[in-house]
Design a protein around this motif. Sequence first.
Motif, PDB file in Angstrom:
ATOM      1  N   LYS A  85      16.333  -5.889  28.163  1.00 48.78           N
ATOM      2  CA  LYS A  85      17.583  -6.598  27.943  1.00 48.78           C
ATOM      3  C   LYS A  85      17.979  -6.045  26.757  1.00 48.78           C
ATOM      4  CE  LYS A  85      17.710 -10.956  26.435  1.00 48.78           C
ATOM      5  NZ  LYS A  85      17.827 -11.352  25.411  1.00 48.78           N
ATOM      6  N   GLY A  86      19.195  -6.156  26.309  1.00 46.89           N
ATOM      7  CA  GLY A  86      19.666  -5.801  24.931  1.00 46.89           C
ATOM      8  C   GLY A  86      19.263  -6.654  23.765  1.00 46.89           C
ATOM      9  N   GLY A  87      19.582  -6.170  22.664  1.00 50.05           N
ATOM     10  CA  GLY A  87      19.094  -7.023  21.627  1.00 50.05           C
ATOM     11  C   GLY A  87      17.784  -7.249  21.141  1.00 50.05           C
ATOM     12  N   THR A  88      16.958  -6.495  21.760  1.00 49.96           N
ATOM     13  CA  THR A  88      15.511  -6.956  21.442  1.00 49.96           C
ATOM     14  C   THR A  88      14.996  -6.195  20.158  1.00 49.96           C
ATOM     15  OG1 THR A  88      14.724  -5.139  22.660  1.00 49.96           O
ATOM     16  CG2 THR A  88      14.878  -7.284  23.734  1.00 49.96           C
ATOM     17  N   GLY A  89      15.888  -5.359  19.805  1.00 52.49           N
ATOM     18  CA  GLY A  89      15.685  -4.582  18.420  1.00 52.49           C
ATOM     19  C   GLY A  89      15.206  -2.910  18.461  1.00 52.49           C
ATOM     20  N   LYS A  90      15.611  -2.736  19.727  1.00 53.82           N
ATOM     21  CA  LYS A  90      15.180  -1.429  20.282  1.00 53.82           C
ATOM     22  C   LYS A  90      15.812  -0.222  19.081  1.00 53.82           C
ATOM     23  CE  LYS A  90      17.536  -0.415  23.862  1.00 53.82           C
ATOM     24  NZ  LYS A  90      18.557   0.185  23.182  1.00 53.82           N
ATOM     25  N   THR A  91      17.152  -0.390  18.701  1.00 55.86           N
ATOM     26  CA  THR A  91      17.746   0.648  17.686  1.00 55.86           C
ATOM     27  C   THR A  91      16.894   0.534  16.368  1.00 55.86           C
ATOM     28  OG1 THR A  91      19.783   0.567  19.143  1.00 55.86           O
ATOM     29  CG2 THR A  91      19.847   1.512  16.701  1.00 55.86           C
ATOM     30  N   SER A  92      16.780  -0.719  15.999  1.00 49.89           N
ATOM     31  CA  SER A  92      16.264  -0.959  14.704  1.00 49.89           C
ATOM     32  C   SER A  92      14.815  -0.423  14.587  1.00 49.89           C
ATOM     33  CB  SER A  92      15.966  -2.489  14.315  1.00 49.89           C
ATOM     34  OG  SER A  92      17.253  -3.159  14.280  1.00 49.89           O
ATOM     35  N   VAL A  93      13.864  -0.471  15.817  1.00 46.57           N
ATOM     36  CA  VAL A  93      12.715   0.083  15.853  1.00 46.57           C
ATOM     37  C   VAL A  93      12.909   1.621  15.805  1.00 46.57           C
ATOM     38  CG1 VAL A  93      10.625   0.426  17.268  1.00 46.57           C
ATOM     39  CG2 VAL A  93      11.595  -1.835  16.955  1.00 46.57           C
ATOM     40  N   THR A  94      13.759   2.184  16.691  1.00 46.92           N
ATOM     41  CA  THR A  94      13.808   3.687  16.652  1.00 46.92           C
ATOM     42  C   THR A  94      14.055   4.205  15.475  1.00 46.92           C
ATOM     43  OG1 THR A  94      15.009   3.244  19.040  1.00 46.92           O
ATOM     44  CG2 THR A  94      15.266   5.380  17.954  1.00 46.92           C
ATOM     45  N   ALA A  95      15.057   3.646  14.708  1.00 48.04           N
ATOM     46  CA  ALA A  95      15.531   4.191  13.297  1.00 48.04           C
ATOM     47  C   ALA A  95      14.299   4.233  12.166  1.00 48.04           C
ATOM     48  CB  ALA A  95      16.668   3.408  12.788  1.00 48.04           C
ATOM     49  N   ALA A  96      13.509   3.091  12.504  1.00 53.62           N
ATOM     50  CA  ALA A  96      12.151   3.122  11.443  1.00 53.62           C
ATOM     51  C   ALA A  96      11.142   4.127  11.922  1.00 53.62           C
ATOM     52  CB  ALA A  96      11.614   1.827  11.797  1.00 53.62           C
ATOM     53  N   LEU A  97      11.016   4.594  13.286  1.00 57.42           N
ATOM     54  CA  LEU A  97      10.183   5.261  13.611  1.00 57.42           C
ATOM     55  C   LEU A  97      10.574   6.714  13.273  1.00 57.42           C
ATOM     56  CD1 LEU A  97       9.303   4.311  17.545  1.00 57.42           C
ATOM     57  CD2 LEU A  97       8.025   4.072  15.304  1.00 57.42           C
ATOM     58  N   ALA A  98      12.077   6.995  13.160  1.00 56.16           N
ATOM     59  CA  ALA A  98      12.624   8.166  12.892  1.00 56.16           C
ATOM     60  C   ALA A  98      12.440   8.639  11.338  1.00 56.16           C
ATOM     61  CB  ALA A  98      13.840   8.326  13.016  1.00 56.16           C
ATOM     62  N   HIS A  99      12.161   7.359  10.491  1.00 49.87           N
ATOM     63  CA  HIS A  99      12.208   7.234   9.278  1.00 49.87           C
ATOM     64  C   HIS A  99      10.794   7.765   9.043  1.00 49.87           C
ATOM     65  CE1 HIS A  99      10.539   4.964   5.410  1.00 49.87           C
ATOM     66  NE2 HIS A  99      11.436   5.969   5.131  1.00 49.87           N
ATOM     67  N   LEU A 100       9.591   6.991   9.670  1.00 45.21           N
ATOM     68  CA  LEU A 100       8.366   7.387   9.478  1.00 45.21           C
ATOM     69  C   LEU A 100       7.865   8.689   9.922  1.00 45.21           C
ATOM     70  CD1 LEU A 100       7.068   3.799  10.575  1.00 45.21           C
ATOM     71  CD2 LEU A 100       7.188   4.501   8.096  1.00 45.21           C
ATOM     72  N   ALA A 101       8.533   9.056  10.947  1.00 42.10           N
ATOM     73  CA  ALA A 101       8.048  10.398  11.052  1.00 42.10           C
ATOM     74  C   ALA A 101       8.582  11.426  10.193  1.00 42.10           C
ATOM     75  CB  ALA A 101       8.856  10.678  12.547  1.00 42.10           C
ATOM     76  N   PHE A 102       9.626  11.163   9.636  1.00 40.88           N
ATOM     77  CA  PHE A 102      10.298  12.163   8.803  1.00 40.88           C
ATOM     78  C   PHE A 102       9.479  12.350   7.252  1.00 40.88           C
ATOM     79  CE2 PHE A 102      13.312  13.139   5.153  1.00 40.88           C
ATOM     80  CZ  PHE A 102      13.644  14.399   5.815  1.00 40.88           C
ATOM     81  N   THR A 103       8.845  11.218   6.884  1.00 42.03           N
ATOM     82  CA  THR A 103       8.370  10.903   5.627  1.00 42.03           C
ATOM     83  C   THR A 103       6.844  10.829   5.890  1.00 42.03           C
ATOM     84  OG1 THR A 103       8.407   8.488   5.845  1.00 42.03           O
ATOM     85  CG2 THR A 103      10.112   9.531   4.563  1.00 42.03           C
ATOM     86  N   GLY A 104       6.337  11.144   6.948  1.00 35.44           N
ATOM     87  CA  GLY A 104       4.832  11.231   7.241  1.00 35.44           C
ATOM     88  C   GLY A 104       4.143  12.349   6.682  1.00 35.44           C
TER      89      GLY A 104
END
Lengths: 122, 292, 303
Positions: free
Chosen positions: C14-33
Amino acid sequence: MKIIISAAAESIDAEVDQRFGRSANLILVDTESLDWESFRNPGMAASGGAGVKAAQFVAGLDPDAVISGDFGPNAYEALLAADISMYIFNERVNTIRSVVKEFKKGDLIAVSSPTSAGKHGS
Amino acid sequence: MIIAVASGKGGTGKTTVATSLARSLDVQGASLLFLDADVEAPNSHLFLKPEIEHTRDVGVRIPEVNQEICSLCGKCAEVCQYHAIAVLGKKVLVFPQLCHSCGSCTLMCPEGAISEKQNVIGVLEHGPAQDGFRYFRGVMNVGEPMALPIVRLLKQWAGESDESQVVVIDAPPGTSCPMVEAVCGADFLLLVTEPTPFGLHDLKLALQIAAKFTIPVGVIINRDGLGYQGVDEFCAEAGLSIIIRIPFDRSIAEGTARGRTLLDIYPSYKTAFQNLFKEISNYGVGSRWPRP
Amino acid sequence: MKQSLKQLVILSGKGGTGKTSVTAALAHLAFTGSPPVKVVLADADVDAANLGLVLQPDQKEEHDFVGGALAVIDQNKCEGCGICEQVCRFYAVIEDGKKYTVDSRACDGCAACVYQCPDEAITMQPQVVGRWFRADSRYGPLLHAELEPAQENSGKLVTMVKQQARLWGLDNALDVILIDGPPGIGCPAISAASGADLALIVAEPTVSGIHDLKRILQMTMHFRLRSLVCINKADVFPEGTIEIEHTCQILGVDVIGKIPFDETVTQAMVHGEAVTAYCLQSPASQAICAIWQKLRSLLLEEE
């Protein structure tokens, strides 16, 4: 033997394209003479049913086998009905030429069920 | 009176609003209908606890080829825009999940070898909700791609509504075809959004649908008080009425998580939704969109 | 062929579970790892593309997206026989006096009318129904798209966005395609999941969220896609979290993290930042860090 390989560009030295239904080109190669001919994949631009469209086109060229990185359920069923063998790339191939080499050595794996989920409709 | 509850994005509280609205209305049981048209993720039953009495399959028509009459001419495959039928080797193959049931292949077959059969893609359910009003929902089978026919048949099954009836539709989220099918024909569109950049972006998308069908709209802000003013500013500028604000409140989050409607959590919402309904009925609130 | 470009798709029933917020955070963590994981982002939620709102990227390229063709009646050739109206099952042909026109909102593009018209007055005309973009974000290239409202073909556009992301990833020797998938279990979600190496499903412990989680897991299992679950806002409804864990256990799906309810997530979104970049110390950020460590090792060190 005539085989068809999904390719990213229009040459026997082109890189392979992992997708079957939506690959840019399909290259028909004679495994003995290495004569080849490139076709635009009509599945690439299809709204839906790319695998079926590509399979139908491939069947019209009457090859003995078709080689790609992935056959979805619809493409698989269609090629099976047309009695065309399917093989998937291994990790050693990168160009169409290398696929032919691996195929002739018998190093490619024949496919006996769809290799991915495939896509549906539009 | 048909009220569709929709949102440009999922998870904004659309089902919470739709079920709370339905439970607030003191209309006689028979004249209130609730339709859960969010067939990919139908959840309203968790709030309304209906007792399902009738179930029927949703079928779409797909071609069936009589291989004995078929001359393998390939006309069917040529006319099919969806590549749902193909002639391969000595066989005609049909791919049900690609078929849009347009009937073109049947019409074009020169041998008359194609007939049509039903292909089941979901179910419709009907029965009284716990509060007594009539409840309908559609459920798409997992792995099926096309939600639209289910929404269409759900609306047909619920029947033509007459003036005295009140119909509350829980529409699918987003702005895709199933959502359009669900809200099409509604007298009023309640758009649920949240005060975040995502909420604003998706509210604007949903308004484009309202504009296409010129349905009057009202906005409900859920999780109000997050500190972002963008939605309020946009609504003020566009002349859109914000009809109800549901605060960002942990007890609401916890309550709805357990399947409670707003009325169960704060009984005062009953009056709020009743007032909302009165105003909608009089067209006292809401805005024609686009504004005339 | 060396197939080093992995695909990770983030889904939710379902929508609104925080999928996009999680995706953005994963992108940030990947970049700064350390070392960084080179990621290309694909926003496959083409009906409501929100990843760009968090990452605010610089648009580099814009392309039209041509969807299916729709029928158009040439009024000069039309003799007004009405056969098109009879054959159309989408109620898209409208009679107005002696004139027939096609309602583009209703036309499905099946072309049945084209073949049945005795006057050859109907043609199929391709429609531009959206656009797709390549952009540079803080954490890597972002491929995203916009579909005009009420258009079909979102599955095709999802496929297009993913393909472009894949080509970009291969050309630039990147490590992972991170796909922010659409909600639901229908065609766009299937298109987003197709070809993925791993799916992360963001679930919410609400009665609705649990119901939809079961449906999306059925979908990923139907397509034999390896799936992991993380529970967002896990402490809002602890009984729900337990039920999710129980469901996953029965289905043999690992729950790889629980993200607590944390207002920082919303604040980060309002500020246009990934939550991990906005406040790395917040409870949600810490939970997402732990999830990323597991995903990272599964994606890159396995095999």
